[in-house]
Design a protein around this motif. Structure first.
Motif, PDB file in Angstrom:
ATOM      1  N   LEU A 181      26.362  41.053  35.150  1.00  0.00           N
ATOM      2  CA  LEU A 181      27.779  40.881  34.778  1.00  0.00           C
ATOM      3  C   LEU A 181      28.524  39.887  35.646  1.00  0.00           C
ATOM      4  O   LEU A 181      29.522  39.303  35.209  1.00  0.00           O
ATOM      5  CB  LEU A 181      28.515  42.222  34.871  1.00  0.00           C
ATOM      6  CG  LEU A 181      28.021  43.314  33.943  1.00  0.00           C
ATOM      7  CD1 LEU A 181      28.865  44.554  34.114  1.00  0.00           C
ATOM      8  CD2 LEU A 181      28.064  42.860  32.483  1.00  0.00           C
ATOM      9  N   GLY A 182      28.063  39.677  36.864  1.00  0.00           N
ATOM     10  CA  GLY A 182      28.800  38.823  37.789  1.00  0.00           C
ATOM     11  C   GLY A 182      30.109  39.489  38.196  1.00  0.00           C
ATOM     12  O   GLY A 182      30.386  40.634  37.823  1.00  0.00           O
ATOM     13  N   THR A 183      30.932  38.753  38.931  1.00  0.00           N
ATOM     14  CA  THR A 183      32.179  39.350  39.405  1.00  0.00           C
ATOM     15  C   THR A 183      33.401  38.587  38.896  1.00  0.00           C
ATOM     16  O   THR A 183      34.521  39.024  39.070  1.00  0.00           O
ATOM     17  CB  THR A 183      32.223  39.349  40.948  1.00  0.00           C
ATOM     18  OG1 THR A 183      31.868  38.039  41.391  1.00  0.00           O
ATOM     19  CG2 THR A 183      31.279  40.368  41.538  1.00  0.00           C
ATOM     20  N   GLU A 184      33.140  37.437  38.249  1.00  0.00           N
ATOM     21  CA  GLU A 184      34.292  36.634  37.808  1.00  0.00           C
ATOM     22  C   GLU A 184      34.517  36.873  36.318  1.00  0.00           C
ATOM     23  O   GLU A 184      34.215  36.008  35.492  1.00  0.00           O
ATOM     24  CB  GLU A 184      34.013  35.156  38.085  1.00  0.00           C
ATOM     25  CG  GLU A 184      33.836  34.876  39.567  1.00  0.00           C
ATOM     26  CD  GLU A 184      33.406  33.441  39.829  1.00  0.00           C
ATOM     27  OE1 GLU A 184      33.898  32.522  39.158  1.00  0.00           O
ATOM     28  OE2 GLU A 184      32.541  33.254  40.694  1.00  0.00           O
ATOM     29  N   ASN A 185      34.956  38.066  35.993  1.00  0.00           N
ATOM     30  CA  ASN A 185      35.159  38.377  34.575  1.00  0.00           C
ATOM     31  C   ASN A 185      36.402  39.234  34.386  1.00  0.00           C
ATOM     32  O   ASN A 185      37.019  39.700  35.337  1.00  0.00           O
ATOM     33  CB  ASN A 185      33.920  39.076  34.009  1.00  0.00           C
ATOM     34  CG  ASN A 185      33.639  40.357  34.744  1.00  0.00           C
ATOM     35  OD1 ASN A 185      34.524  41.193  34.918  1.00  0.00           O
ATOM     36  ND2 ASN A 185      32.414  40.527  35.218  1.00  0.00           N
ATOM     37  N   ILE A 186      36.712  39.485  33.126  1.00  0.00           N
ATOM     38  CA  ILE A 186      37.953  40.201  32.773  1.00  0.00           C
ATOM     39  C   ILE A 186      37.943  41.673  33.206  1.00  0.00           C
ATOM     40  O   ILE A 186      38.998  42.258  33.426  1.00  0.00           O
ATOM     41  CB  ILE A 186      38.184  40.083  31.243  1.00  0.00           C
ATOM     42  CG1 ILE A 186      39.536  40.647  30.830  1.00  0.00           C
ATOM     43  CG2 ILE A 186      37.073  40.709  30.449  1.00  0.00           C
ATOM     44  CD1 ILE A 186      39.915  40.359  29.396  1.00  0.00           C
ATOM     45  N   VAL A 187      36.759  42.253  33.373  1.00  0.00           N
ATOM     46  CA  VAL A 187      36.704  43.679  33.694  1.00  0.00           C
ATOM     47  C   VAL A 187      36.846  43.952  35.187  1.00  0.00           C
ATOM     48  O   VAL A 187      37.550  44.877  35.596  1.00  0.00           O
ATOM     49  CB  VAL A 187      35.391  44.310  33.159  1.00  0.00           C
ATOM     50  CG1 VAL A 187      35.143  45.686  33.763  1.00  0.00           C
ATOM     51  CG2 VAL A 187      35.456  44.436  31.644  1.00  0.00           C
ATOM     52  N   THR A 188      36.207  43.113  36.026  1.00  0.00           N
ATOM     53  CA  THR A 188      36.188  43.458  37.451  1.00  0.00           C
ATOM     54  C   THR A 188      37.391  42.914  38.227  1.00  0.00           C
ATOM     55  O   THR A 188      37.718  43.428  39.288  1.00  0.00           O
ATOM     56  CB  THR A 188      34.890  42.948  38.113  1.00  0.00           C
ATOM     57  OG1 THR A 188      34.608  41.659  37.594  1.00  0.00           O
ATOM     58  CG2 THR A 188      33.726  43.849  37.831  1.00  0.00           C
TER      59      THR A 188
ATOM     60  N   LYS B   6      44.693  38.126  34.943  1.00  0.00           N
ATOM     61  CA  LYS B   6      45.597  37.530  33.936  1.00  0.00           C
ATOM     62  C   LYS B   6      45.022  36.233  33.409  1.00  0.00           C
ATOM     63  O   LYS B   6      45.125  35.920  32.218  1.00  0.00           O
ATOM     64  CB  LYS B   6      46.988  37.281  34.543  1.00  0.00           C
ATOM     65  CG  LYS B   6      47.815  38.535  34.549  1.00  0.00           C
ATOM     66  CD  LYS B   6      49.272  38.267  34.896  1.00  0.00           C
ATOM     67  CE  LYS B   6      49.977  39.614  35.086  1.00  0.00           C
ATOM     68  NZ  LYS B   6      50.809  39.674  36.255  1.00  0.00           N
ATOM     69  N   LYS B   7      44.392  35.466  34.300  1.00  0.00           N
ATOM     70  CA  LYS B   7      43.793  34.182  33.899  1.00  0.00           C
ATOM     71  C   LYS B   7      42.721  34.421  32.813  1.00  0.00           C
ATOM     72  O   LYS B   7      42.656  33.697  31.819  1.00  0.00           O
ATOM     73  CB  LYS B   7      43.164  33.537  35.143  1.00  0.00           C
ATOM     74  CG  LYS B   7      42.587  32.180  34.917  1.00  0.00           C
ATOM     75  CD  LYS B   7      42.026  31.617  36.214  1.00  0.00           C
ATOM     76  CE  LYS B   7      40.604  32.091  36.433  1.00  0.00           C
ATOM     77  NZ  LYS B   7      39.944  31.564  37.616  1.00  0.00           N
ATOM     78  N   HIS B   8      41.916  35.480  32.997  1.00  0.00           N
ATOM     79  CA  HIS B   8      40.871  35.787  32.013  1.00  0.00           C
ATOM     80  C   HIS B   8      41.483  36.303  30.708  1.00  0.00           C
ATOM     81  O   HIS B   8      41.106  35.881  29.622  1.00  0.00           O
ATOM     82  CB  HIS B   8      39.921  36.867  32.565  1.00  0.00           C
ATOM     83  CG  HIS B   8      39.031  36.358  33.651  1.00  0.00           C
ATOM     84  ND1 HIS B   8      37.810  35.805  33.400  1.00  0.00           N
ATOM     85  CD2 HIS B   8      39.197  36.307  34.993  1.00  0.00           C
ATOM     86  CE1 HIS B   8      37.251  35.430  34.544  1.00  0.00           C
ATOM     87  NE2 HIS B   8      38.074  35.728  35.520  1.00  0.00           N
ATOM     88  N   ARG B   9      42.433  37.210  30.852  1.00  0.00           N
ATOM     89  CA  ARG B   9      43.008  37.847  29.654  1.00  0.00           C
ATOM     90  C   ARG B   9      43.730  36.808  28.785  1.00  0.00           C
ATOM     91  O   ARG B   9      43.730  36.894  27.563  1.00  0.00           O
ATOM     92  CB  ARG B   9      43.948  38.972  30.106  1.00  0.00           C
ATOM     93  CG  ARG B   9      44.427  39.889  29.015  1.00  0.00           C
ATOM     94  CD  ARG B   9      43.570  41.132  28.828  1.00  0.00           C
ATOM     95  NE  ARG B   9      43.926  41.828  27.600  1.00  0.00           N
ATOM     96  CZ  ARG B   9      43.573  43.057  27.279  1.00  0.00           C
ATOM     97  NH1 ARG B   9      42.798  43.765  28.051  1.00  0.00           N
ATOM     98  NH2 ARG B   9      43.935  43.607  26.151  1.00  0.00           N
ATOM     99  N   LEU B  10      44.320  35.794  29.451  1.00  0.00           N
ATOM    100  CA  LEU B  10      45.052  34.725  28.747  1.00  0.00           C
ATOM    101  C   LEU B  10      44.140  33.964  27.772  1.00  0.00           C
ATOM    102  O   LEU B  10      44.577  33.522  26.718  1.00  0.00           O
ATOM    103  CB  LEU B  10      45.607  33.755  29.787  1.00  0.00           C
ATOM    104  CG  LEU B  10      46.784  32.891  29.383  1.00  0.00           C
ATOM    105  CD1 LEU B  10      48.017  33.754  29.198  1.00  0.00           C
ATOM    106  CD2 LEU B  10      47.041  31.837  30.454  1.00  0.00           C
ATOM    107  N   ILE B  11      42.890  33.836  28.140  1.00  0.00           N
ATOM    108  CA  ILE B  11      41.939  33.110  27.282  1.00  0.00           C
ATOM    109  C   ILE B  11      41.229  34.078  26.322  1.00  0.00           C
ATOM    110  O   ILE B  11      41.021  33.767  25.152  1.00  0.00           O
ATOM    111  CB  ILE B  11      40.868  32.408  28.164  1.00  0.00           C
ATOM    112  CG1 ILE B  11      41.504  31.311  29.018  1.00  0.00           C
ATOM    113  CG2 ILE B  11      39.721  31.852  27.339  1.00  0.00           C
ATOM    114  CD1 ILE B  11      41.775  30.018  28.296  1.00  0.00           C
TER     115      ILE B  11
ATOM    116  N   THR C  29      30.902  29.576  34.884  1.00  0.00           N
ATOM    117  CA  THR C  29      30.488  30.885  35.422  1.00  0.00           C
ATOM    118  C   THR C  29      31.386  31.989  34.867  1.00  0.00           C
ATOM    119  O   THR C  29      30.918  33.075  34.492  1.00  0.00           O
ATOM    120  CB  THR C  29      30.565  30.880  36.968  1.00  0.00           C
ATOM    121  OG1 THR C  29      29.768  29.802  37.422  1.00  0.00           O
ATOM    122  CG2 THR C  29      30.101  32.180  37.573  1.00  0.00           C
ATOM    123  N   GLU C  30      32.683  31.706  34.791  1.00  0.00           N
ATOM    124  CA  GLU C  30      33.604  32.730  34.263  1.00  0.00           C
ATOM    125  C   GLU C  30      33.331  33.008  32.784  1.00  0.00           C
ATOM    126  O   GLU C  30      33.357  34.158  32.340  1.00  0.00           O
ATOM    127  CB  GLU C  30      35.057  32.291  34.483  1.00  0.00           C
ATOM    128  CG  GLU C  30      35.436  32.342  35.960  1.00  0.00           C
ATOM    129  CD  GLU C  30      36.746  31.624  36.286  1.00  0.00           C
ATOM    130  OE1 GLU C  30      37.375  32.001  37.280  1.00  0.00           O
ATOM    131  OE2 GLU C  30      37.141  30.683  35.550  1.00  0.00           O
TER     132      GLU C  30
END
Ligand code: HEM
Length: 469
Positions: free
Chosen positions: A71-78, A85-90, A250-251
């Motif tokens: 899963l990595g760590t640069e995602n909308i869940v973690t 907010k940056k993830h959710r915006l996209i 990566t994101e």
């Protein structure tokens, strides 16, 4: 879970005493320390709606595990705060614009054809839990990034096997309970080394797809494509090209991995729960079928062929939606929040009058909330009328969050609408094509029996289908 007990039996012996005696609040040790479990609607609302006061805990217990590696760590869940907010915006607009109704319907048709080719007689039994896993994997592959796993047609094909191995290896209880094994000793254990190499194959394939999409989307006219035919990755890259935000490769990769993990098994379990309860209640099944027919064929014609509902049709399936909600109450895949929340300062827990210190960890225990006898009369009975206008669900809603299978507030499930539409289309098509029942020797005749381990899944869910055309 040693004995094959039904879910109500397990709940009565293990959890109900805690929920009822504790007035909907009790503490449990969860590896990360003591976590306050909430199965009381006012406190659930307080924790979920005040996301700034109760952000996700950042104690990453699974650091270094295969699970985390995937899963990595640069995602909308973690992530939390600005990063999240940056993830959710996209991610949010991509889910809102995507409604692959046709895809759901075409894959359902393909599943019926595969069943009937293998079973030429008019009544047959299938391992429905397994079929739902394959169906939803095909859906998320295509809806997520335009990739055909073909898991239904051929369960043993290369990428389906790679993916299934990755999921099974990353959820092995031993490695989740003792993360140190993966973190420091995986190189010593050949099966674990192979598991990490297998993860590399899958992630490598996702990376190539991201690179390829980035290149091709720059050179084509995006507006010429039908919005409904675009996969989530395309929609996310498109948002970036329109200047709506920016995610690195990566994101994007980490988010795609999340969509698999969060979106595949969850909808499979929800569909299995709905079909199970419909099988046990023929009169409810018939009522839902009649509604589907009335919506799809208002002129009363009932053609002997599969018809894919439109998005508009799915909004008119009022009773079917009540069935889905009730099945999610009884057997929704998320039994508690994925990550505990951590109080940022001392506060009074709503509905209890009890002061909680800063740093206390909380989870909303969705399963217990959904089975709390003080909120739901006769909680183990399947009764979609609870969700009709003015019914128990509406009355409970005035008092906090009593039904919350997708969580709530700003961190509510971003795939909720997609999953609900997928369920409405699939169930409507199943109801038209088949009479649904449980085989006589089903282990679930007196209540759902769950698989052991970390997953909240019904064990060996065989379902009998009788063709209607
Ligand atoms: C019946 C189906 C589903 C159920 C019951 C469900 C349930 C949930 C729950 C309870 C959460 C909150 C977890 C937490 O905050 O700790 C969540 C979050 C999330 N879900 Fe789902 N989910 C379902 C389907 C899906 C699908 C189909 C997708 C994507 C393809 C998806 C993607 C996500 C994502 C990305 C989040 C994190 C949102 C955020 O933190 O901003 N889910 N889901």
């Amino acid at each position: 879970m040693v004995k094959k007990e039904t879910l109500p039996e397990l709940y009565e012996s293990l959890f109900k005493p805690l929920t009822v005696q504790g007035h909907g609040v009790y503490v449990r040790e969860e590896g990360s320390g003591w976590v306050v479990h909430i199965s009381q609607p006012q406190a659930a609302k307080q924790i979920l709606l005040k996301a700034d006061m109760f952000p996700k805990s950042q104690r990453n217990l699974l650091k270094g595990t295969l699970f985390n590696y995937f899963l990595g760590t640069e995602n909308i869940v973690t992530t939390t705060g600005h990063e999240w907010k940056k993830h959710r915006l996209i991610v949010n607009p991509a889910f809102h614009r995507s409604s692959p109704v046709k895809l759901f319907g075409e894959l359902a048709k393909q599943m019926f054809t595969l069943w009937e080719t293998k079973n030429p007689e008019s009544t047959f039994t299938v391992d429905f839990g397994n079929w739902m896993e394959r169906f939803t994997l095909d859906v998320i592959g295509q809806a997520g990034f335009g990739f055909e796993f073909d898991a239904m047609a051929n369960e043993n094909n290369y990428w389906t096997q790679v993916y299934n191995k990755l999921i099974n290896d990353s959820r092995r209880p031993l490695y989740l309970m003792f993360p140190i094994l993966d973190r420091h000793l995986s190189w010593l254990i050949p099966s674990r080394r192979a598991a990490f190499q297998n993860a590399d194959k899958f992630l490598g394939m996702l990376k190539q797809i991201i690179e390829h999409k980035r290149k091709t989307l720059k050179s084509i006219d995006m507006d010429a494509m039908d919005e409904c035919d675009k996969d989530l990755l395309t929609l996310m890259i498109e948002s970036q090209l329109r200047g709506e935000g920016q995610l690195t490769d990566t994101e994007l990769l980490n988010n795609l991995a999340i969509f698999f993990l969060a979106g595949h098994d969850t909808t499979a379990i929800a569909l299995s729960s709905a079909v199970y309860w419909l099988a046990r209640h023929p009169h409810i099944q018939e009522k839902a079928r009649q509604e589907v027919n009335a919506v799809l064929f208002p002129d009363g014609s009932l053609p002997d062929e599969d018809v894919v509902p439109t998005l508009e049709n799915t909004k008119q399936f009022i009773y079917l939606n009540q069935v889905i909600k009730e099945a999610l109450r009884l057997g929704g895949p998320a039994t508690q929040l994925g990550t505990p929340r951590e109080a940022q300062k001392e506060f009074e827990l709503a509905g209890t009058g009890v002061m909680m210190p800063k740093g206390t960890m909380f989870t909303v225990n969705i399963f217990e909330l959904h089975h709390n006898p003080e909120l739901w009369e006769d909680p183990y009975t399947f009764n979609p009328d609870r969700f009709e206008a003015g019914g128990a669900a509406e009355q409970n809603a005035g008092n906090g969050l009593a039904w919350t299978p997708f969580s709530n507030g700003t961190r509510q499930c971003v795939g909720m609408n997609m999953s609900l539409v997928e369920q409405r289309v699939t169930l409507a098509m199943l109801l038209r094509h088949y009479d649904i029942s449980l085989p006589k020797d089903s282990i679930h005749r007196h209540g759902p029996v769950m698989k052991g381990g970390f997953q909240f899944k019904q064990a060996n869910l065989q379902i009998e289908f009788k063709k209607r055309f």
